[in-house]
Write an enzyme that holds these catalytic residues in place. Structure first.
Site, mmCIF file in Angstrom:
data_model
loop_
_atom_site.group_PDB
_atom_site.id
_atom_site.type_symbol
_atom_site.label_atom_id
_atom_site.label_comp_id
_atom_site.label_asym_id
_atom_site.label_seq_id
_atom_site.Cartn_x
_atom_site.Cartn_y
_atom_site.Cartn_z
ATOM 1 N N ASP A 48 20.480 -13.625 -11.647
ATOM 2 C CA ASP A 48 19.341 -14.404 -11.877
ATOM 3 C C ASP A 48 17.757 -13.280 -10.811
ATOM 4 O O ASP A 48 18.115 -12.668 -10.244
ATOM 5 C CB ASP A 48 19.429 -15.634 -10.975
ATOM 6 C CG ASP A 48 18.055 -16.523 -10.765
ATOM 7 O OD1 ASP A 48 17.448 -17.086 -11.541
ATOM 8 O OD2 ASP A 48 17.792 -16.077 -9.874
ATOM 9 N N TYR A 53 9.592 -11.052 -8.938
ATOM 10 C CA TYR A 53 10.369 -10.689 -8.086
ATOM 11 C C TYR A 53 10.407 -8.644 -7.544
ATOM 12 O O TYR A 53 10.288 -8.340 -7.691
ATOM 13 C CB TYR A 53 11.784 -10.619 -8.166
ATOM 14 C CG TYR A 53 12.290 -12.090 -8.076
ATOM 15 C CD1 TYR A 53 12.182 -13.524 -7.542
ATOM 16 C CD2 TYR A 53 13.739 -12.055 -8.192
ATOM 17 C CE1 TYR A 53 11.955 -14.581 -7.222
ATOM 18 C CE2 TYR A 53 14.210 -13.661 -8.395
ATOM 19 C CZ TYR A 53 13.759 -14.016 -7.609
ATOM 20 O OH TYR A 53 14.349 -16.161 -7.317
ATOM 21 N N LYS A 82 12.807 -16.048 -15.184
ATOM 22 C CA LYS A 82 11.858 -16.843 -14.700
ATOM 23 C C LYS A 82 9.677 -16.500 -14.968
ATOM 24 O O LYS A 82 9.126 -15.780 -15.095
ATOM 25 C CB LYS A 82 11.191 -17.415 -13.473
ATOM 26 C CG LYS A 82 13.084 -17.674 -12.733
ATOM 27 C CD LYS A 82 13.152 -17.789 -11.830
ATOM 28 C CE LYS A 82 13.896 -18.111 -10.880
ATOM 29 N NZ LYS A 82 14.771 -16.904 -10.699
ATOM 30 N N HIS A 113 8.559 -21.746 -13.003
ATOM 31 C CA HIS A 113 9.188 -20.797 -11.573
ATOM 32 C C HIS A 113 8.215 -21.635 -11.030
ATOM 33 O O HIS A 113 8.571 -22.330 -9.928
ATOM 34 C CB HIS A 113 8.836 -19.369 -11.359
ATOM 35 C CG HIS A 113 9.123 -18.493 -10.542
ATOM 36 N ND1 HIS A 113 9.216 -17.241 -10.008
ATOM 37 C CD2 HIS A 113 10.131 -19.783 -8.739
ATOM 38 C CE1 HIS A 113 9.708 -16.750 -9.351
ATOM 39 N NE2 HIS A 113 10.532 -18.153 -8.435
#
Length: 320
Positions: A48, A53, A82, A113
């Protein structure tokens, strides 16, 4: 029986590994590559990540390294990324950029998200300030420049088109409140039921009502921060969890993971410590009915506590 190799079936018939590996806050390139590569070697088959990120490129490098070395095939992996809020009005562009960063032809699951869009701008991972800056509103409170004219249903409608185009096998959502989830499902444009809803779930924040409603609509819960994430130090020294960990001869973290799996959720623990990555995969246990219920009662004993407070987001917008 709880198993680290168990699969669950999504509402579109696709099977997904119930235990996955999360990469949130893994931004150091070398550490991230080694962590993800190690996770795959250990046996994790669900990875994931997310555009926000800022690690899709290195996560993809680790994935492709494992594939190239014959440790795993692409078809054996379940890759999740996402859509970030700044790209709610450019959904297809966003997933194409994610795929390019990951070095993949498709992802297995693409999530919205957060249930809110922000001022549109293309993500530039070399310049994160480009889309992470938090402007000030007139009252001088920290508030994202929310795109309140763009509804989650409109964004989700664009996401639905990605499946037919082959960019993703499945779509889902993340961080929706119960009311926002109901609104999305009631929207006339929603023709594909989300396969999962990724939210914080841990022993002090079990999300029973949200999970029960989701299951009625065949939406599985994907539990992030199963050990608490921010504030996890307090959760992992909780006397109830410590006592159970001693009884089962595992770590408190693995008690949290096992509890989540035993509830039927998809669980995605995160760690960059190679030894903990291994233990979190290998040391899942089946709790006795009595011990399982002891954990279920923890919110009554210690109080409910959300660990992911999302201080950069106005709770009235996201968690109402």
């Amino acid at each position: 029986m709880v198993s680290n190799k168990a699969y669950v079936t999504l509402n579109n018939g696709i099977k997904v590994p119930q235990l996955g590996y999360g990469t949130y806050k893994n931004k150091n390139a070398e550490v991230t590559i080694e962590s993800v590569y190690h996770a795959i070697k250990v046996g994790y088959r669900q990875i994931d990540t997310a555009a926000i990120y800022l690690n899709e490129k290195v996560v993809g490098m680790a994935i492709n390294r494992a594939i190239k070395e014959g440790i795993v095939t692409r078809e054996e992996l379940f890759i999740v990324t996402k859509l970030w809020g700044t790209q709610h009005r450019m959904v297809e562009t966003a997933i194409k950029q994610s795929l390019e960063r990951l070095g993949l032809d498709y992802v297995d699951l693409y999530l919205m998200h957060w249930p809110i869009g922000f001022l549109s701008r293309t993500i530039d991972t070399s310049n994160p300030i480009n889309y992470l800056t938090i402007p000030k509103n007139p009252e001088n409170k920290e508030l994202y420049d929310a795109d309140l004219e763009r509804t989650p249903a409109e964004t989700y409608n664009d996401m639905q088109k990605l499946v037919a185009k082959g960019y993703t096998k499945s779509i889902g959502i993340s961080n929706f409140s119960l009311e926002r989830l109901k609104t999305l499902l009631d929207a006339p444009t929603t023709t594909i039921i989300p396969v999962v809803h990724q939210v914080e779930v841990q022993p002090l924040f079990p999300q029973e009502e949200l999970i029960e409603y989701s299951l009625k609509h065949k939406i599985l819960t994907q539990a992030y921060a199963p050990m608490g994430s921010w504030g996890s130090e307090g959760l992992l020294v909780n006397p109830t969890l410590v006592g159970l960990a001693e009884k089962y001869k595992v770590d408190p973290a693995q008690i949290c993971i096992s509890w989540g799996l035993q509830r039927g959720s998809i669980v995605i623990p995160k760690s960059s410590n190679l030894d903990r990555i291994t233990r979190n995969f290998e040391n899942v246990v089946t709790l006795s009915e009595e011990d399982f219920e002891i954990i279920n009662q923890m919110p009554d004993k210690y109080g409910k506590k959300r660990m992911i407070l999302a201080n950069n987001f106005p709770p009235i917008v996201l968690f109402d």
